[in-house]
Motif scaffolding. Structure first.
Motif, short mmCIF file in Angstrom:
data_model
loop_
_atom_site.label_atom_id
_atom_site.label_comp_id
_atom_site.label_asym_id
_atom_site.label_seq_id
_atom_site.Cartn_x
_atom_site.Cartn_y
_atom_site.Cartn_z
N TYR A 1 18.25 -4.08 11.91
CA TYR A 1 16.84 -4.09 11.78
C TYR A 1 16.47 -4.95 13.04
N ALA A 2 15.31 -4.57 13.61
CA ALA A 2 14.62 -5.40 14.79
C ALA A 2 13.30 -5.21 14.42
N PRO A 3 12.59 -6.15 14.14
CA PRO A 3 10.94 -5.95 13.95
C PRO A 3 10.28 -5.33 15.20
N GLY A 4 10.72 -5.98 16.27
CA GLY A 4 10.05 -5.46 17.67
C GLY A 4 10.17 -4.12 18.02
N ARG A 5 11.27 -3.47 17.41
CA ARG A 5 11.45 -2.18 17.70
C ARG A 5 11.06 -0.94 16.73
N THR A 6 10.54 -1.46 15.75
CA THR A 6 9.75 -0.61 14.92
C THR A 6 8.57 0.23 15.37
N TYR B 1 3.11 3.34 3.39
CA TYR B 1 4.48 3.90 3.71
C TYR B 1 5.06 3.31 5.04
N LEU B 2 4.18 3.09 6.07
CA LEU B 2 4.50 2.58 7.12
C LEU B 2 5.13 1.08 6.84
N LEU B 3 4.28 0.51 6.19
CA LEU B 3 4.81 -1.06 6.24
C LEU B 3 5.92 -0.93 5.26
N ALA B 4 6.06 -0.09 4.50
CA ALA B 4 7.39 -0.12 3.40
C ALA B 4 8.70 0.16 4.20
N ALA B 5 8.51 0.53 5.54
CA ALA B 5 9.49 0.96 6.39
C ALA B 5 10.72 0.22 6.76
N PRO B 6 10.27 -1.31 6.81
CA PRO B 6 9.29 -1.99 7.00
C PRO B 6 8.60 -2.09 8.49
N PRO C 1 6.24 -4.41 10.53
CA PRO C 1 5.36 -5.73 10.77
C PRO C 1 3.94 -5.23 11.06
N ARG C 2 2.96 -6.01 10.27
CA ARG C 2 1.58 -5.40 10.56
C ARG C 2 1.10 -5.71 11.88
N ALA C 3 1.51 -6.90 12.55
CA ALA C 3 1.17 -7.30 13.76
C ALA C 3 1.61 -6.21 14.79
N ARG C 4 2.78 -5.72 14.74
CA ARG C 4 3.55 -4.90 15.49
C ARG C 4 2.89 -3.31 15.29
N LEU C 5 2.54 -2.96 14.02
CA LEU C 5 1.82 -1.82 13.56
C LEU C 5 0.44 -1.97 14.34
N LEU C 6 -0.34 -2.75 14.42
CA LEU C 6 -1.83 -2.81 14.89
C LEU C 6 -1.47 -2.90 16.60
N TRP C 7 -0.59 -3.39 17.23
CA TRP C 7 -0.37 -3.54 18.70
C TRP C 7 0.10 -1.97 19.04
N PHE D 1 -7.20 -8.33 13.87
CA PHE D 1 -5.84 -8.79 13.63
C PHE D 1 -5.60 -9.74 12.73
N ARG D 2 -6.74 -10.72 12.63
CA ARG D 2 -6.72 -11.70 11.36
C ARG D 2 -6.88 -11.11 10.27
N GLY D 3 -8.18 -10.08 10.16
CA GLY D 3 -8.35 -9.49 8.99
C GLY D 3 -7.36 -8.48 8.37
N PHE D 4 -6.49 -7.80 9.32
CA PHE D 4 -5.58 -7.08 8.78
C PHE D 4 -4.42 -7.77 8.18
N ALA D 5 -3.88 -8.84 8.93
CA ALA D 5 -2.75 -9.56 8.38
C ALA D 5 -2.98 -10.13 6.95
N ARG D 6 -4.51 -10.35 6.53
CA ARG D 6 -4.72 -10.67 5.12
C ARG D 6 -5.07 -9.58 4.02
N LYS D 7 -5.00 -8.11 4.74
CA LYS D 7 -5.67 -7.10 3.76
C LYS D 7 -4.65 -6.67 2.93
N ASP D 8 -5.05 -6.39 1.59
CA ASP D 8 -4.39 -5.67 0.57
C ASP D 8 -4.20 -4.17 0.85
N ILE D 9 -3.23 -3.76 1.53
CA ILE D 9 -2.89 -2.27 2.10
C ILE D 9 -2.96 -1.49 0.79
#
Length: 290
Positions: A16-21, A118-123, A125-131, A280-288
């Protein structure tokens, strides 16, 4: 309900490598297959042909009646003039729509489909998803900015021939130099639309209604245009991105002028960075999962 996390236990899994998801190519293919991407591409590619038909029916524009030559009056002088005219008629509103669409729909649609969890359950990371989503959205927005002038250049070359760019102020730019100037203009139009991208992307992280994010960004952009028309605001208008949206015309002058484009780019980029940071700030704290 508790806030979803990035599942830290998964970070210790083998391989697992968060940066490659969620690689960019995966997100790009997902967005490319969307019907709205095809529809928007067809609309932008069709605009030059609509204008050519309009000029064929109504005749070539002529500013001799009022004694004032405008960019529209030189539209049929050459392919370069036709490209400049297409930018002029579309930069104020039409090119706002694909930017708002690609940036406003990207996260909100996933939330509406309940696929974010489901994307975050993969998992992922939220920052990676938004970027990933932001990079792809900006990439598609840039492609939309390029599609229109490229289609106009091809259609204009066939309809009006290859030649120098005739300037409304008098004189002309050689065909080769005119392409460079038009390239600068297109680049500025894209930079000036970053504030719309920021608005749409931020709204997209705040709602699960894509239409709300896209419509909100377009609506606020229109409000900015209206406020810029209020001359009573005086120098306060210089803080509005809309005040500088047509500064790219300075690139089509006998002497290239950077002042207006530099100020407009600075205003747009500043607002965009603030809005992206809020997203990014709001998404990091959001209840998905709510």
């Amino acid at each position: 309900m508790t806030t979803a996390t990035d599942a830290p236990a998964a970070a210790t899994a083998t391989g697992y490598a968060p940066g490659r998801t969620l690689p960019l190519r995966v997100e790009a293919l997902r967005q490319l297959k969307r019907r709205r991407t095809l529809v928007m591409g067809l609309i932008l590619a069709a605009l030059p042909f609509v204008l050519i038909v309009a000029f064929a029916i109504g005749g070539s524009p002529d500013g001799a009646e009022n004694g004032r030559i405008t960019l529209m009056d030189t539209a049929t002088a050459s392919a370069a003039n036709f490209v400049a005219t297409c930018l002029f008629v579309s930069a104020g509103f039409l090119l706002v729509i694909p930017v708002a669409l690609f940036c406003g729909d990207t996260v909100a649609s996933e939330a509406g489909w309940s696929s974010l969890r489901y994307l975050l359950a993969a998992p992922v990371p939220r920052a990676r998803l938004l970027w990933s989503k932001l990079a792809v959205a900006l990439g598609f927005s840039a492609a939309a900015m390029l599609l229109l002038p490229l289609a106009a250049l091809a259609a204009g070359t066939v309809a009006y021939g290859w030649g120098p760019l005739k300037l409304p102020t008098g004189g002309a730019l050689p065909a080769g130099e005119s392409l460079l100037r038009i390239g600068i203009a297109v680049a500025f139009v894209f930079v000036s639309q970053l504030v719309t991208a920021g608005l749409a992307f931020w709204l997209s992280t705040r709602t699960d209604a894509p239409l709300g994010a896209v419509g909100g960004a377009v609506g606020l952009t229109i409000i900015g245009n209206v406020l810029d028309a209020v001359t009573a605001l005086g120098d306060w208008r210089s803080f509005l991105p809309a005040h500088w949206q047509f500064s790219w015309i300075d690139a089509l002058q006998p002497q290239l002028e950077w002042t207006g484009m530099a100020k407009g780019a600075a205003v747009s980029v500043t607002y965009a960075l603030i809005l992206f940071a809020l997203a990014f700030r709001g998404f990091a704290r959001k209840d998905i999962v709510s």
